[in-house]
Design an enzyme around this catalytic site. Structure first.
Site, short mmCIF file in Angstrom:
data_model
loop_
_atom_site.label_atom_id
_atom_site.label_comp_id
_atom_site.label_asym_id
_atom_site.label_seq_id
_atom_site.Cartn_x
_atom_site.Cartn_y
_atom_site.Cartn_z
N HIS A 54 0.83 -1.21 0.00
CA HIS A 54 0.00 0.00 0.00
C HIS A 54 0.87 1.27 0.00
O HIS A 54 0.76 2.11 -0.90
CB HIS A 54 -0.94 -0.01 1.21
CG HIS A 54 -1.84 1.19 1.27
ND1 HIS A 54 -3.12 1.19 0.76
CD2 HIS A 54 -1.63 2.43 1.75
CE1 HIS A 54 -3.65 2.38 0.94
NE2 HIS A 54 -2.77 3.16 1.54
N GLU A 55 1.72 1.39 1.02
CA GLU A 55 2.55 2.60 1.11
C GLU A 55 3.54 2.65 -0.06
O GLU A 55 3.87 3.72 -0.56
CB GLU A 55 3.28 2.67 2.46
CG GLU A 55 2.38 2.64 3.70
CD GLU A 55 1.29 3.70 3.70
OE1 GLU A 55 1.46 4.75 3.06
OE2 GLU A 55 0.25 3.46 4.35
N HIS B 177 1.83 4.32 -2.89
CA HIS B 177 1.87 5.79 -2.75
C HIS B 177 3.22 6.33 -3.21
O HIS B 177 3.31 7.33 -3.92
CB HIS B 177 1.72 6.17 -1.26
CG HIS B 177 0.31 6.17 -0.75
ND1 HIS B 177 -0.69 6.93 -1.31
CD2 HIS B 177 -0.26 5.52 0.30
CE1 HIS B 177 -1.82 6.75 -0.62
NE2 HIS B 177 -1.59 5.89 0.36
N GLU C 32 -4.72 7.40 -3.26
CA GLU C 32 -5.24 6.13 -2.76
C GLU C 32 -5.52 5.15 -3.91
O GLU C 32 -5.44 3.95 -3.74
CB GLU C 32 -6.50 6.35 -1.92
CG GLU C 32 -6.21 6.96 -0.55
CD GLU C 32 -5.26 6.14 0.30
OE1 GLU C 32 -5.27 4.90 0.21
OE2 GLU C 32 -4.49 6.74 1.07
ZN ZN Z 1 -2.98 5.24 1.78
#
Ligand code: ZN
Length: 498
Positions: free
Chosen positions: A263-264, A267, A293
């Protein structure tokens, strides 16, 4: 043009202050000793004050006014034109905010976030009430300067997602809810996938080894990033050259850390691929939290919860964690896509996740329009969890205090997660039209193809395009939940034999 050069020098001063502030924040969250807090807050407050004063100064106003004159504007290159236009909009929005208010916000949110760390584990909502009240009151007061006459919650939503307001979000969320609730209900009738064998005792060193492997697999560049450890994972950056991520290692379960890396990492990959020419223009960051996101959740879910991704990488997982040698990749795939209503948003499956966000959106809306008092938040939280997901938290740690966002002052942020899922569905549909099935791409271990496509259509632009422009230019459409509903339906019909 001399005027442009001088303006960029002026911007550089602001950028340097913001950069130093971001590094202090990173330090505070990752390695700062407990007693360092006062000095950190002092320095951060001073830096953000100074940055805000420079940004709202007469000098900025004069530069922007002069540069926006048609004769000057016509001499600017394309990137500088966009920069002047966007900064003028932002400046006109921010120029009337009293510096005192910004200072108050920095102090309150730093203290509140720090207090939350203790309050969460002590199940102590009382301590947080004055902080939440103060943060909401500051947000409303700020909106009265930035968006006079407008609804303060709409102003916050627009801040995180340009062009959005609560009416539009309510509409798109209800399209999504109508499309996924029947699926969740059908799945509830089926046998639950057993993932109890996934729990155990896992060494941090093994989890770190696997984290390094995953960062490499998705193409997170460690020459322009670093991994730290925090209670709540986040990413922060000075794009594209220094974009950092954090994770949290849970002793009993490897999944939260592994998926937070994806997830990160998503980003960070977004910001690492922003066009280098945007450095020094303030346009070198993600365009909105929703688009951000959409990228993090693309790597976490669309890639990271795909069967073919694990067909390739599962043997490495088994090598790092011997307990998994007795679990087949099929069972692992089912285990990471097990759908059941649960209490914690960040541990929720792809389907019920959006319900967590919808609950927070409705609560925020009520807090801002005054129909819900902060002190009643834990009760309202429990009621909505029961109504929407059929589960009820036993305490505030598993309930209203689970997330850092509100203590950190980020009201209006939560809808970004689900908007990100929705945008992600639209990007996936388009990507598959151009590159073929994502299953085939992943089975051939060609994530770099996906990243190149995302870079071409999304990453490189930084803030030069609005979210709506990115969706339109990439997908030829406006925001639409239909593609993600289709993705959920196909995926979970197969998984659960619906
Ligand atoms: Zn996030």
């Amino acid at each position: 043009m001399e005027l442009l050069t001088e303006f960029k020098e002026h911007l550089k001063e602001i950028e340097n202050l913001n950069h130093a502030n971001a590094i202090l924040y990173w330090d505070m969250q990752t390695v700062m000793p407990k007693n360092g807090i006062e000095a950190h807050i002092d320095s951060m407050t001073q830096l953000s004050n100074q940055s805000f004063k420079l940004w709202t100064s007469k000098a900025t106003d004069e530069f922007l006014t002069k540069l926006a004159e048609p004769t000057n504007m016509s001499q600017l290159d394309d990137i500088s034109k966009v920069m002047v236009k966007k900064l003028k909009e932002d400046f006109d929005r921010d120029k009337n905010i009293p510096p005192e208010l910004v200072k108050r916000r920095t102090i309150v949110t730093s203290k509140s976030e720090n207090e939350w760390k203790t309050a969460k584990y002590a199940n102590d909502f009382e301590t947080m009430i004055p902080y939440f009240e103060e943060i909401i009151s500051i947000a409303k007061e700020t909106a009265s300067y930035t968006n006079p006459g407008e609804d303060p919650y709409d102003a916050l939503l627009d801040h995180f997602e340009k062009g959005m307001d609560k009416e539009k979000i309510a509409k798109i969320f209800s399209q999504l809810r109508d499309g996924t609730v029947p699926l969740i209900e059908e799945i509830a009738k089926r046998a639950k996938f057993d993932d109890t064998r996934f729990n155990g005792e896992f060494q941090k060193i093994d989890q770190q080894k696997f984290a390094n492997y995953l960062m490499n697999v998705i193409g997170y560049d460690l020459d322009s990033g670093v991994l730290g450890e925090t209670e709540h994972p986040f990413s922060s950056g000075n794009a594209p050259f220094d974009v950092r991520i954090t994770t949290h290692y849970h002793k009993e379960d490897i999944r939260p850390s592994a998926f937070s890396i994806l997830h990160e990492g998503g980003h960070a990959i977004y910001e690492q691929h922003i066009n280098k020419d945007l450095v020094g223009t303030t346009l070198n960051s993600g365009t909105s939290m929703g688009i951000h996101e959409s990228q993090s959740r693309f790597y976490e879910n669309i890639i990271g919860r795909n069967k073919n991704f694990w067909n390739i990488h599962y043997s490495k997982l088994q090598e790092c964690f011997s307990q998994y040698q007795n679990i087949s990749v099929d069972d692992f795939y089912k285990g990471i896509n097990s759908v059941f209503p649960s209490l914690i948003r960040i541990e929720a499956d792809e389907l019920t996740y959006n319900m967590h966000v919808i609950i927070r959106f409705e609560l925020e809306k009520a807090l801002f329009d005054g129909t819900l008092a902060v002190k009643d938040l834990p009760t309202a939280w429990r009621d909505k969890m029961k109504a929407y997901l059929g589960v009820e938290p036993a305490n505030n740690k598993e309930g209203v205090l689970q997330d850092v966002h509100w203590p950190a002052g980020l009201f209006g942020y939560f809808p970004s997660y689900t908007l990100g899922n929705i945008y992600g569905g639209q990007f996936l549909e388009r990507l598959e039209k151009e590159l073929g099935s994502i299953d085939d791409i992943l089975v051939n271990n060609e994530i770099s193809k996906i990243t190149q496509w995302l870079t071409k259509n999304i990453h490189q632009y930084g803030k030069t395009k609005t979210p709506a422009e990115i969706i339109k230019d990439t997908c030829g459409a406006t925001v639409d939940a239909a593609p993600i509903i289709k993705y959920y339906t196909t995926k979970y019909s197969q998984l659960y034999n619906l």
